[in-house]
Design a protein around this motif. Structure first.
Motif, PDB file in Angstrom:
ATOM      1  N   LEU A 260       0.823  -1.145  -0.249  1.00  0.00           N
ATOM      2  CA  LEU A 260      -0.035  -0.006   0.002  1.00  0.00           C
ATOM      3  C   LEU A 260       1.060   1.147   0.023  1.00  0.00           C
ATOM      4  O   LEU A 260       0.572   2.286  -0.590  1.00  0.00           O
ATOM      5  CB  LEU A 260      -0.807  -0.002   1.108  1.00  0.00           C
ATOM      6  CG  LEU A 260      -1.982   1.183   1.382  1.00  0.00           C
ATOM      7  CD1 LEU A 260      -2.900   1.195   0.130  1.00  0.00           C
ATOM      8  CD2 LEU A 260      -2.750   1.168   2.814  1.00  0.00           C
ATOM      9  N   PHE A 261       2.093   1.222   0.658  1.00  0.00           N
ATOM     10  CA  PHE A 261       2.824   2.343   0.655  1.00  0.00           C
ATOM     11  C   PHE A 261       3.283   2.590  -0.632  1.00  0.00           C
ATOM     12  O   PHE A 261       3.324   3.788  -1.030  1.00  0.00           O
ATOM     13  CB  PHE A 261       4.063   1.904   1.668  1.00  0.00           C
ATOM     14  CG  PHE A 261       5.158   3.099   1.708  1.00  0.00           C
ATOM     15  CD1 PHE A 261       4.872   4.283   2.272  1.00  0.00           C
ATOM     16  CD2 PHE A 261       6.313   3.179   0.910  1.00  0.00           C
ATOM     17  CE1 PHE A 261       5.879   5.287   2.373  1.00  0.00           C
ATOM     18  CE2 PHE A 261       7.159   4.187   0.881  1.00  0.00           C
ATOM     19  CZ  PHE A 261       7.001   5.233   1.609  1.00  0.00           C
TER      20      PHE A 261
ATOM     21  N   GLN B   8       1.810   2.303  -3.532  1.00  0.00           N
ATOM     22  CA  GLN B   8       0.616   2.879  -4.175  1.00  0.00           C
ATOM     23  C   GLN B   8       0.544   4.476  -3.676  1.00  0.00           C
ATOM     24  O   GLN B   8       0.474   5.298  -4.365  1.00  0.00           O
ATOM     25  CB  GLN B   8      -0.462   2.218  -3.966  1.00  0.00           C
ATOM     26  CG  GLN B   8      -0.411   0.853  -4.411  1.00  0.00           C
ATOM     27  CD  GLN B   8      -1.694   0.114  -4.156  1.00  0.00           C
ATOM     28  OE1 GLN B   8      -2.603   0.351  -3.478  1.00  0.00           O
ATOM     29  NE2 GLN B   8      -1.677  -1.192  -4.465  1.00  0.00           N
ATOM     30  N   LEU B   9       0.605   4.528  -2.109  1.00  0.00           N
ATOM     31  CA  LEU B   9       0.451   6.217  -1.759  1.00  0.00           C
ATOM     32  C   LEU B   9       1.630   6.743  -2.212  1.00  0.00           C
ATOM     33  O   LEU B   9       1.507   7.983  -2.629  1.00  0.00           O
ATOM     34  CB  LEU B   9       0.326   5.836  -0.146  1.00  0.00           C
ATOM     35  CG  LEU B   9      -1.109   5.167   0.185  1.00  0.00           C
ATOM     36  CD1 LEU B   9      -0.985   4.983   1.752  1.00  0.00           C
ATOM     37  CD2 LEU B   9      -2.165   5.937   0.066  1.00  0.00           C
TER      38      LEU B   9
ATOM     39  N   TYR C 214       1.353   7.329  -6.356  1.00  0.00           N
ATOM     40  CA  TYR C 214       0.300   8.113  -6.884  1.00  0.00           C
ATOM     41  C   TYR C 214       0.277   9.516  -5.789  1.00  0.00           C
ATOM     42  O   TYR C 214       0.272  10.423  -6.501  1.00  0.00           O
ATOM     43  CB  TYR C 214      -0.928   7.507  -6.467  1.00  0.00           C
ATOM     44  CG  TYR C 214      -1.196   6.172  -7.357  1.00  0.00           C
ATOM     45  CD1 TYR C 214      -0.446   6.263  -8.912  1.00  0.00           C
ATOM     46  CD2 TYR C 214      -1.990   5.205  -7.035  1.00  0.00           C
ATOM     47  CE1 TYR C 214      -0.482   4.880  -9.218  1.00  0.00           C
ATOM     48  CE2 TYR C 214      -1.857   3.997  -7.760  1.00  0.00           C
ATOM     49  CZ  TYR C 214      -1.369   3.963  -9.010  1.00  0.00           C
ATOM     50  OH  TYR C 214      -1.447   2.808  -9.735  1.00  0.00           O
ATOM     51  N   GLY C 215       0.178   9.518  -4.808  1.00  0.00           N
ATOM     52  CA  GLY C 215       0.122  10.538  -3.735  1.00  0.00           C
ATOM     53  C   GLY C 215       1.513  11.429  -4.162  1.00  0.00           C
ATOM     54  O   GLY C 215       1.437  12.733  -3.992  1.00  0.00           O
TER      55      GLY C 215
END
Length: 200
Positions: A65-66, A68-69, A72-73
């Motif tokens: 998840l990190f 992705q964050l 993208y973030g």
């Protein structure tokens, strides 16, 4: 100094701030093979060429998840200041978005052409969204905050320069810890507790 006479000065300052921040963007996207900040990445791992044209593929391909964050973030947030500064000069949201998208596309193409990083359609999409959001935010706040944007950019660029000058002295290899042993076993690649694993 009257408000009318200060306009050229603030426009020049915003332009300089935009050029300096663009330099930071270029350094952190295409020039990481030539410097390092702490243990965030390994310069010797940055001379790569890769291409991903599948939008949002990290949503189903990444096990973290990190990742992705961060991907993208991070790409979104990276271009928000660009959008704020560009809008402060142009004054049009559409043109600012186009400029941000064009700049991002130029970076992605250059990364691939010169083997300076991984070119990803998601980077382009989220960079463009970030520039558009920055433009919307600047339009909402209005021109009264232009000096604030210039000041914040100057601080950010100064911090970046200091971090580059400090270079590898900011981190200790002995304090890097391996995480997610199951992923390590499958991938046969080192995954560390710092951001280096995400950006190498």
């Amino acid at each position: 100094m009257t408000a009318h006479s200060s306009r050229p000065a603030i426009r020049s300052s915003v332009l300089i701030a935009l050029l300096c921040y663009s330099g930071v963007i270029i350094a952190l996207t295409m020039l990481k093979a030539f410097f390092t900040i702490g243990l965030l990445w390994k310069p010797e791992n940055q001379r790569v060429r890769g291409l991903s044209l599948v939008p949002l593929n990290d949503l189903w391909e990444s096990s973290s998840l990190f990742t992705q964050l961060f991907g993208y973030g991070g790409n979104f947030a990276f271009f928000v200041p660009f959008g704020i500064l560009a809008y402060s000069l142009i004054g049009r949201i559409g043109m600012t978005t186009l400029l941000g998208g064009s700049f991002s596309l130029l970076i992605e193409v250059s990364q691939y052409a010169f083997q300076l990083g991984f070119s990803d359609i998601d980077d382009f999409l989220f960079n463009t969204l970030g520039a558009a959001s920055g433009a919307l935010f600047a339009a909402w706040i209005g021109p009264r905050a232009n000096w604030l944007w210039v000041t914040l950019t100057a601080v950010l660029v100064l911090v970046f320069v200091v971090l580059v000058l400090l270079g590898p002295r900011l981190g200790s290899p002995n304090r890097v810890a391996e995480v997610n042993a199951s992923v390590l076993h499958v991938q046969k690649a080192p995954l560390t507790g710092n951001v280096a694993s995400m950006v190498t």
